[in-house]
Write a protein that holds these residues in place. Structure first.
Motif, PDB file in Angstrom:
ATOM      1  N   MET A   1     -26.363  70.736  34.805  1.00  0.00           N
ATOM      2  CA  MET A   1     -25.265  70.485  35.704  1.00  0.00           C
ATOM      3  C   MET A   1     -25.832  70.292  37.107  1.00  0.00           C
ATOM      4  O   MET A   1     -26.795  70.947  37.497  1.00  0.00           O
ATOM      5  N   THR A 119     -14.603  65.420  33.904  1.00  0.00           N
ATOM      6  CA  THR A 119     -13.367  66.158  33.633  1.00  0.00           C
ATOM      7  C   THR A 119     -12.372  66.130  34.785  1.00  0.00           C
ATOM      8  O   THR A 119     -11.332  66.765  34.716  1.00  0.00           O
ATOM      9  N   GLN A 127     -10.567  68.623  28.946  1.00  0.00           N
ATOM     10  CA  GLN A 127     -11.788  69.060  29.628  1.00  0.00           C
ATOM     11  C   GLN A 127     -12.715  69.759  28.640  1.00  0.00           C
ATOM     12  O   GLN A 127     -13.901  69.439  28.544  1.00  0.00           O
ATOM     13  N   ILE A 128     -12.148  70.705  27.905  1.00  0.00           N
ATOM     14  CA  ILE A 128     -12.945  71.462  26.933  1.00  0.00           C
ATOM     15  C   ILE A 128     -13.482  70.536  25.850  1.00  0.00           C
ATOM     16  O   ILE A 128     -14.644  70.640  25.450  1.00  0.00           O
ATOM     17  N   VAL A 131     -16.437  68.463  27.414  1.00  0.00           N
ATOM     18  CA  VAL A 131     -17.607  69.316  27.660  1.00  0.00           C
ATOM     19  C   VAL A 131     -18.263  69.696  26.337  1.00  0.00           C
ATOM     20  O   VAL A 131     -19.495  69.643  26.195  1.00  0.00           O
ATOM     21  N   LYS A 135     -22.083  68.840  25.026  1.00  0.00           N
ATOM     22  CA  LYS A 135     -22.966  69.943  24.619  1.00  0.00           C
ATOM     23  C   LYS A 135     -23.455  69.737  23.182  1.00  0.00           C
ATOM     24  O   LYS A 135     -24.642  69.875  22.891  1.00  0.00           O
ATOM     25  N   TRP A 148     -25.084  66.272  34.314  1.00  0.00           N
ATOM     26  CA  TRP A 148     -23.642  66.260  34.500  1.00  0.00           C
ATOM     27  C   TRP A 148     -23.309  66.684  35.919  1.00  0.00           C
ATOM     28  O   TRP A 148     -23.633  67.792  36.324  1.00  0.00           O
ATOM     29  N   THR A 150     -20.587  67.959  38.497  1.00  0.00           N
ATOM     30  CA  THR A 150     -19.298  68.635  38.400  1.00  0.00           C
ATOM     31  C   THR A 150     -19.001  69.433  39.669  1.00  0.00           C
ATOM     32  O   THR A 150     -19.894  69.762  40.429  1.00  0.00           O
ATOM     33  N   ARG A 152     -16.606  71.924  38.978  1.00  0.00           N
ATOM     34  CA  ARG A 152     -15.981  73.043  38.270  1.00  0.00           C
ATOM     35  C   ARG A 152     -17.016  74.081  37.853  1.00  0.00           C
ATOM     36  O   ARG A 152     -17.811  73.847  36.951  1.00  0.00           O
ATOM     37  N   GLU A 154     -16.595  76.726  36.169  1.00  0.00           N
ATOM     38  CA  GLU A 154     -16.419  77.179  34.787  1.00  0.00           C
ATOM     39  C   GLU A 154     -17.212  76.324  33.795  1.00  0.00           C
ATOM     40  O   GLU A 154     -17.514  76.761  32.687  1.00  0.00           O
ATOM     41  N   GLU A 155     -17.574  75.103  34.177  1.00  0.00           N
ATOM     42  CA  GLU A 155     -18.357  74.244  33.286  1.00  0.00           C
ATOM     43  C   GLU A 155     -19.817  74.677  33.214  1.00  0.00           C
ATOM     44  O   GLU A 155     -20.546  74.275  32.308  1.00  0.00           O
ATOM     45  N   TYR A 158     -21.606  75.971  30.029  1.00  0.00           N
ATOM     46  CA  TYR A 158     -22.074  75.048  29.003  1.00  0.00           C
ATOM     47  C   TYR A 158     -23.457  74.480  29.324  1.00  0.00           C
ATOM     48  O   TYR A 158     -24.027  73.751  28.534  1.00  0.00           O
TER      49      TYR A 158
END
Length: 196
Positions: A1, A119, A127-128, A131, A135, A148, A150, A152, A154-155, A158
């Motif tokens: 990320m 996302t 989104q999930i 992702v 993955k 990636w 991002t 976010r 929370e991502e 992953y």
């Protein structure tokens, strides 16, 4: 990320890595073939059916019809969209279109998958799904690397690793959780400054 505040250079770096922009200085070495998946799938998913869209980029290769069909089927299977192979693209959700865009990149047998805020326009379920598809693609692949961009946090759960940019420079890179801790501490410091 790859993370950082707005204007930190995330998307610019990704476009340089994709060959869409030229760097003004320095040296760049990116494993080829590489594929870029845009933030908005409507900028990339252009053909009338899922099958046609995933096959679209394969026209530049000297492949038989059977080879094209096999690559399309395999790529759609990897992103969990094989059952939609005959579906019209306009009937898909945003997340499904994004997975079709990823399948198109995979069908080209890319080694580097460059993903720009996939996302952003998606609901939580999509989104999930996106992702997870990325993955699973990297985990089950033979030598595919995904980078990636991002916003976010929370991502990050992953990610295998993360890079944090500020002002066009790498501030930190390493384990995703360590980068998350840095970002959260910066956010808390900013909130404290705003409240003082």
């Amino acid at each position: 990320m790859l993370l950082g505040p707005n204007g930190s250079g995330k998307s610019t770096l990704l476009k340089i890595l994709a060959g869409l922009l030229n760097p003004t200085d320095g040296y760049l070495d990116v494993r080829k073939p590489r594929s870029f998946v845009f933030q908005n799938p409507d900028h990339q998913v252009v053909m009338p059916t899922v099958k046609d869209d995933v096959a679209f980029g394969l026209g530049k290769f000297n492949l038989t019809c059977d080879e094209v069909s096999l690559r399309v089927a395999n790529a759609l299977d990897v992103v969990g969209m094989y059952d939609y192979i005959q579906r019209p693209v306009q009937t898909l959700s945003g997340g499904q279109k994004q997975r079709v865009a990823i399948a198109g990149a995979l069908a080209e047998a890319c080694k580097v998958l460059l993903l720009d805020e996939l996302t952003t326009f998606l609901d939580e379920k999509d989104q999930i799904g996106v992702v997870t598809a990325v993955k699973n693609t990297v985990k089950g692949s033979k030598g595919i690397t995904a980078l990636w961009v991002t916003h976010r946090l929370e991502e990050l759960k992953y990610a295998d690793a993360a890079i944090y940019l500020e002002g066009g420079r790498v501030v930190m890179h390493g384990e995703a959780l360590a980068v998350m801790d840095l970002i959260e501490s910066k956010q808390q410091a900013y909130i404290q400054r705003m409240n003082s």
